[in-house]
Structures are given as C-alpha cells and as structure tokens.
Write an enzyme that holds these catalytic residues in place. Structure first.
Site, PDB file in Angstrom:
ATOM      1  CG  HIS A 235      -1.878   1.385   1.699  1.00  0.00           C
ATOM      2  ND1 HIS A 235      -2.964   1.289   0.669  1.00  0.00           N
ATOM      3  CD2 HIS A 235      -1.560   2.412   2.176  1.00  0.00           C
ATOM      4  CE1 HIS A 235      -3.655   2.538   1.197  1.00  0.00           C
ATOM      5  NE2 HIS A 235      -2.774   3.408   1.786  1.00  0.00           N
ATOM      6  CG  HIS A 250       1.868   7.486   0.323  1.00  0.00           C
ATOM      7  ND1 HIS A 250       1.264   8.852   0.200  1.00  0.00           N
ATOM      8  CD2 HIS A 250       1.155   6.715   0.794  1.00  0.00           C
ATOM      9  CE1 HIS A 250       0.074   8.823   0.652  1.00  0.00           C
ATOM     10  NE2 HIS A 250      -0.142   7.483   0.996  1.00  0.00           N
ATOM     11  CE  LYS A 293      -2.692   9.220  -2.728  1.00  0.00           C
ATOM     12  NZ  LYS A 293      -3.179   8.264  -1.912  1.00  0.00           N
TER      13      LYS A 293
END
Length: 359
Positions: A235, A250, A293
């Site tokens: 993730h 990220h 995003k």
C-alpha cells in the site's frame, strides 16, 4: 501460496518477543505518563483524572497497582509505560539523528525536479493535468545500484495493484523481502533505530526487531472481500487501486520509475517542502494508468531505509496519531494507521498506511 503459508507461518512464532508493542489511540495500554497532546482521543497523563479526559482503561493500566503504574512495575507488554514510553522530545531528537545518518540519500545534483503548476485547494480534485512536462527532469540512476535501493526496487513488481485479488507470494519473493531487510539492517540508520527501540524495551534482539518488521510490513490481510490482497508495504510503497482510485503510493522511486515508463502522469503539486537538500517533501496530484490520486504525498530523494525506518518508528510510537518529527531543523508530521480487522502474533497490528503529511 501453500509454500508462503508454511514459511511465513514459521516466522510468526514470536514467543521471545515482548507482547503487544503498539499503543491504541483510545487506550492507555503502553501510554501511562505520556505527555499531554490535544490530538489524542483520550489521555493517560497523571492530570487526566482532574480534567476528566482519561481513557476508559486508565485505572487498569495506570492507576495504583495497574499494569503501568508509576512504581516501575513491568506491564505485560514487557516495558514500563512510565519509563519506556517514547516522548515527543525523543521523537524530535531521534528523527534528526536518523536524518543525519541517511548516508544513501540523493545529493543535490542527483535529482532535478520540474514541479510546474501549484494547485490551489479547489483544483486538486478536478483531475486536470496542469503540468505538461514530467515531474522528474533527471535522476542519477547510479543511486539504484546501492544495495538498499536495488533490493527495494526488486520488491515493487511483486504485487497486483487491484484490491480484492489474492496476492500470491512465491518463494523468490519471500527471499526478496528477507534480502531487503538484511540490507537495510546493515545501515547506520536502521541500527540506530533498533538501538533506540531496544533501549525502550520494545525488542530484546535485532532478530526480534527484523522479524516484527517483516510481519508488520509484509504480512497479508484483506482490504477487499476476504481475499488476502494487501500489505502495508504494498500500500505505502508500491501503491494500490481501490474503487477506481489510487490508494497509498507514497514512494518517490516508484513514481519516478513508472513516470519514466509513461504509466504515471504528473498533474500538479499542492505542497513543496522548505528543504533545499534531500530528502524533501512534495504533495502531488497524478494519474496511474488513468486512475487518479487527488492528494498524495512523498519524501523526495531519501533512501529506502530512511522512509522505511521513519514510518516504522512512528507506527510503533504513535499509531493512529500524528507523529511529530524534525528534519534539518524543519518540523513535519507522519501519520500511520494500524489495520484493525486482523492481527498477527499475540494480537499485533499490521500497518494499514503510513505517509508524510503535507499541509
């Protein structure tokens, strides 16, 4: 998959590790004597009774005779909450130390960014590409030959990005996980982090620490319909797609590699950090194969071990809460959340997400 269960299952017999390491935001377990923070849902400092804002289990954990009482009694967690809790000041000091020993980070000439359009609050959600050029003009790819980078990059293609689809973990992928952990633990940064956590009675040995990192980051759980389709590492660092939107994702290295392939399209940024060297922080908008995003965030130019270590520290010290740090004299916060629907070992939580917060 059966091979994965056998090998991974052998790893979770953590009888030698002290029990539940993580502090829940609505509990005083592991938090007795923790300094007051107005961000906390409830409190565990000695004055909370007078202010009527203690957590419901304050008396059990922190009262006289409680598991974390001020007399120095050991909790069932294996550490005294009053003496071994991690203070806000310690987080500020340790994060500066980790920042100072990130020897594998990018140097100023290793990366050239082209941030282009800075999006206002009313623009981040409209899915408009306001930056015609890629975000990365140049990256010195010699960085990627460093052992921690090389072992990190090998992990990135081990996942299916769509939630709801079972992840099949091969023996080779398990070896890649072990290799990455082995390489990061050779660094001064991760050794310093371990020494700090060992001093707080969180781990008795480096082996325990590494085993727990493997479980909390790489252990599989279900974000979808019962399939073991996700992990903290997937993730945070590789990224997922859930309900038609990009979730997580990220990491600057992952972004650069996919942008270079033409798979990621940079749209804009809404935050650019105050650092004039790396690591820096960027809040950004982008699409990944057409999935959007709206507000992402990433450290830019840090080593894999820096990001991995900092997120691990914040997950252990402030899960579910903002973790206030300092890098090069500038403050920033990291947010982590534990996965609450399943556990490993003796009730421990997997990492659900971790990210640097951009204003």
């Amino acid at each position: 998959m059966e091979t994965w269960i056998l090998l991974f299952g052998a790893g979770i017999a953590l009888g030698c590790v002290s029990g539940h390491l993580y502090t829940a935001p609505d509990s005083c377990e592991g938090r007795c004597g923790e300094p007051f923070s107005e961000e906390d849902e409830c409190h565990c400092h000695p004055e909370c009774e007078r202010h009527h804002n203690c957590c419901e289990d304050y008396e059990r954990h922190c009262g006289l005779g409680g598991e974390g009482a001020e007399d120095g009694a050991r909790t069932r967690n294996g550490f005294s909450s009053s003496h071994d809790s991690i203070t806000d000041q310690e987080l500020l000091e340790l994060s500066e130390q980790l920042y100072g020993v990130d020897h594998n980070k990018a140097r100023p000439g290793d990366i050239t960014l082209n941030p282009q359009h800075r999006a206002g609050p009313d623009e981040t959600g409209d899915k408009q590409d306001r930056s015609p050029q890629p975000l990365y003009k140049y990256v010195n790819e010699e960085l990627f030959s460093k052992p921690t980078y090389a072992s990190f990059i090998k992990l990135l293609d081990n996942y299916q990005r769509a939630t709801g689809r079972e992840e099949e973990v091969t023996a080779e992928e398990l070896r890649e996980q072990d290799r990455f952990l082995e390489e990061v633990m050779k660094t001064e940064l991760m050794k310093k982090l371990f020494t700090f956590l060992q001093g707080k009675n969180r781990y008795g040995s480096e082996q325990e620490f590494v085993q727990d990192l493997k479980e909390m980051w790489f252990g599989l759980y279900s974000r979808g319909d019962g399939e073991r389709d996700s992990s903290g590492f997937e993730h945070v660092f590789s990224g997922e797609v859930k309900k038609g939107k990009v979730s997580g994702f990220h990491n600057w290295i992952r972004f650069y590699l996919l942008e270079k392939q033409g798979v990621v399209n940079y749209f804009s940024h809404n935050f650019n950090g105050p650092w004039d060297t790396y690591p820096d922080v960027l809040g950004l908008q982008f699409s990944w194969d057409g999935f959007y995003k709206e507000v992402g965030s990433a450290f830019i130019g840090c080593s894999p071990e820096f990001e991995f270590g900092l997120y691990s520290l914040c997950f252990l010290a402030r899960p579910g809460r903002a973790c206030h740090l300092s890098l090069g004299g500038h403050g920033l916060s990291v947010q982590t959340y534990p996965w609450t629907k399943s556990t490993y070992g003796s009730g421990r939580r997997f990492i659900a997400t971790a990210y640097v917060m951009s204003p």
